[in-house]
Design an enzyme around this catalytic site. Structure first.
Site, PDB file in Angstrom:
ATOM      1  N   LYS A  11      54.212 -34.301  -3.990  1.00 38.42           N
ATOM      2  CA  LYS A  11      53.568 -33.078  -4.032  1.00 38.42           C
ATOM      3  C   LYS A  11      54.005 -32.343  -5.528  1.00 38.42           C
ATOM      4  CE  LYS A  11      51.337 -30.575  -0.930  1.00 38.42           C
ATOM      5  NZ  LYS A  11      50.234 -31.054  -0.196  1.00 38.42           N
ATOM      6  N   THR A  58      52.323 -35.662   2.029  1.00 41.31           N
ATOM      7  CA  THR A  58      52.651 -34.642   0.723  1.00 41.31           C
ATOM      8  C   THR A  58      53.179 -33.258   1.233  1.00 41.31           C
ATOM      9  OG1 THR A  58      50.783 -33.969   0.151  1.00 41.31           O
ATOM     10  CG2 THR A  58      51.492 -36.096  -0.790  1.00 41.31           C
ATOM     11  N   ARG A 177      58.360 -21.936 -47.345  1.00 36.96           N
ATOM     12  CA  ARG A 177      57.440 -21.813 -46.595  1.00 36.96           C
ATOM     13  C   ARG A 177      57.815 -21.281 -45.335  1.00 36.96           C
ATOM     14  NH1 ARG A 177      56.575 -28.066 -44.306  1.00 36.96           N
ATOM     15  NH2 ARG A 177      58.647 -27.908 -43.340  1.00 36.96           N
ATOM     16  N   GLN A 231      62.127 -33.093 -39.755  1.00 36.76           N
ATOM     17  CA  GLN A 231      62.853 -34.012 -39.324  1.00 36.76           C
ATOM     18  C   GLN A 231      64.079 -33.772 -39.533  1.00 36.76           C
ATOM     19  OE1 GLN A 231      59.803 -34.188 -41.004  1.00 36.76           O
ATOM     20  NE2 GLN A 231      58.963 -36.102 -40.918  1.00 36.76           N
ATOM     21  N   HIS A 259      51.442 -24.926 -38.494  1.00 34.38           N
ATOM     22  CA  HIS A 259      51.022 -24.617 -39.888  1.00 34.38           C
ATOM     23  C   HIS A 259      50.669 -23.072 -39.999  1.00 34.38           C
ATOM     24  CE1 HIS A 259      51.767 -28.728 -40.630  1.00 34.38           C
ATOM     25  NE2 HIS A 259      50.913 -29.013 -40.012  1.00 34.38           N
TER      26      HIS A 259
HETATM   27  O1  LIG Z   1      58.790 -30.785 -42.133  1.00 37.75           O
HETATM   28  C1  LIG Z   1      57.456 -31.539 -42.256  1.00 37.75           C
HETATM   29  N1  LIG Z   1      57.483 -32.885 -42.046  1.00 37.75           N
HETATM   30  C2  LIG Z   1      56.411 -33.841 -42.295  1.00 37.75           C
HETATM   31  O2  LIG Z   1      56.627 -34.988 -42.106  1.00 37.75           O
HETATM   32  C3  LIG Z   1      55.475 -33.183 -42.765  1.00 37.75           C
HETATM   33  N2  LIG Z   1      54.217 -33.423 -43.482  1.00 37.75           N
HETATM   34  C4  LIG Z   1      53.468 -32.323 -43.714  1.00 37.75           C
HETATM   35  O3  LIG Z   1      52.459 -32.654 -44.208  1.00 37.75           O
HETATM   36  N3  LIG Z   1      54.237 -31.422 -43.688  1.00 37.75           N
HETATM   37  C5  LIG Z   1      55.514 -31.786 -43.290  1.00 37.75           C
HETATM   38  N4  LIG Z   1      56.644 -30.920 -42.810  1.00 37.75           N
END
Ligand SMILES: O=c1[nH]c(=O)c2[nH]c(=O)[nH]c2[nH]1
Length: 303
Positions: A11, A58, A177, A231, A259
């Site tokens: 479930k 279930t 940004r 990253q 974005h």
């Molecule tokens: O922090 C980011 N990592 C990316 O791999 C990436 N690729 C992208 O177009 N903008 C960003 N920003």
């Protein structure tokens, strides 16, 4: 020729709210959860031979979730998920494996005139605290705890430059940004042998402490890191959680990069709205970047 190679059932979306009333103080608390329990084992014939004699309905699974929510603790959610996962294997000799997911929704106590109200709460965000448990008879319990749907945004303190430039590149480098994401952070525990082991661990408060730590580290790093990229920032978060929380073997992040585009308004009376003059942005619903990683204790990088 074909054959059944995998089968589980149960479930999903079982909803419950449990109220805890303290008789001494009169203070009440509540926990709302959405639960999924899937069973696996000697159930092939229900698929291949229409044999329902091996089927735990279930509907019974849903009833069991409600009964165990009434008769056993549901906090921390790691304990409740483990209670459910082991119950079905103990109860039915032909069920050998369970997959349990417990989603805990936010009901945060309200303040009135600066004082915590004894029985009123509000939903402060769509973020949830999740637990996934996989249990196999004689195989122990694998627990994954997570924060899902924590929406964050910062208006500066984020850069992205130095990336590959070739004939496919249009993106401009930036030293300033907007950074925004919906955090999906998972921390995976070292294997627990039995439900008793999970109970003793829960009694130390370490499941709740790990959730608090993961949330704190995620938010603090998001705020304070002058991010070189999603990253680099997520790796810092994962490393710090592993460093500070014993018992956690792996940390995973999955972060959409949401974005916000600058809008050139110079066509209207020469309005300046780009670069250092940017104020009004266009939030993008798609596409979005999606950046993932898994960081493991004591493991040599396989990359
Ligand atoms: O922090 C980011 N990592 C990316 O791999 C990436 N690729 C992208 O177009 N903008 C960003 N920003």
């Amino acid at each position: 020729m074909s054959s059944l190679t995998s089968a589980r059932y149960g479930k999903d979306n079982v909803r419950l709210l449990k109220v805890d009333r303290c008789p001494k103080t009169g203070i009440q608390t509540c926990t709302e959860m959405t639960v999924c329990v899937l069973l696996s084992g000697d159930i092939e014939t229900s698929y291949t031979k229409a044999d329902n004699s091996v089927v735990v309905a279930t509907d019974s699974t849903k009833n069991t979730i409600h009964i165990l929510a009434k008769t056993t603790p549901i906090n921390p959610p790691e304990l409740f998920a483990s209670t459910l996962a082991t119950h079905f294997v103990n109860q039915y000799s032909h069920i050998h494996e369970t997959f349990v997911k417990v989603i805990t929704h936010r009901w945060t106590r309200l303040d009135v005139d600066g004082k915590p109200h004894p029985h009123s709460f509000h939903r402060d965000g769509v973020e949830t605290r999740n637990v996934d448990v996989h249990y196999q008879r004689n195989g122990g319990l694998n627990l994954r705890s997570s924060i899902v749907g924590l929406h964050v945004l910062k208006t500066t303190g984020s850069q992205f430059h130095g990336f590959v430039r070739d004939e496919f590149t249009t993106l401009k480098e930036t030293w300033d940004r907007i950074l925004s994401t919906e955090v999906d952070a998972v921390w995976e525990w070292q294997k627990f042998r039995t439900l008793e082991d999970v109970k003793s661990f829960a009694a130390t408060g370490k499941f709740d402490k790990a959730w608090e730590l993961a949330r704190y580290v995620t938010l603090k790093t998001f705020c304070e890191d002058n991010s070189a990229s999603v990253q680099a920032t997520m790796y810092k978060m994962a490393q710090e959680i592993i460093e500070k929380a014993p018992g956690i073997e792996h940390v995973e992040y999955s972060l959409p990069n949401k974005h916000f585009f600058e809008i050139d308004l110079s066509w209207h009376k020469g309005l300046k709205n780009t670069g250092k003059d940017a104020e009004v942005y266009a939030p993008q619903s798609n596409p979005n970047g999606l950046i993932k990683c898994r960081v493991s204790r004591n493991a040599k990088s396989k990359l």
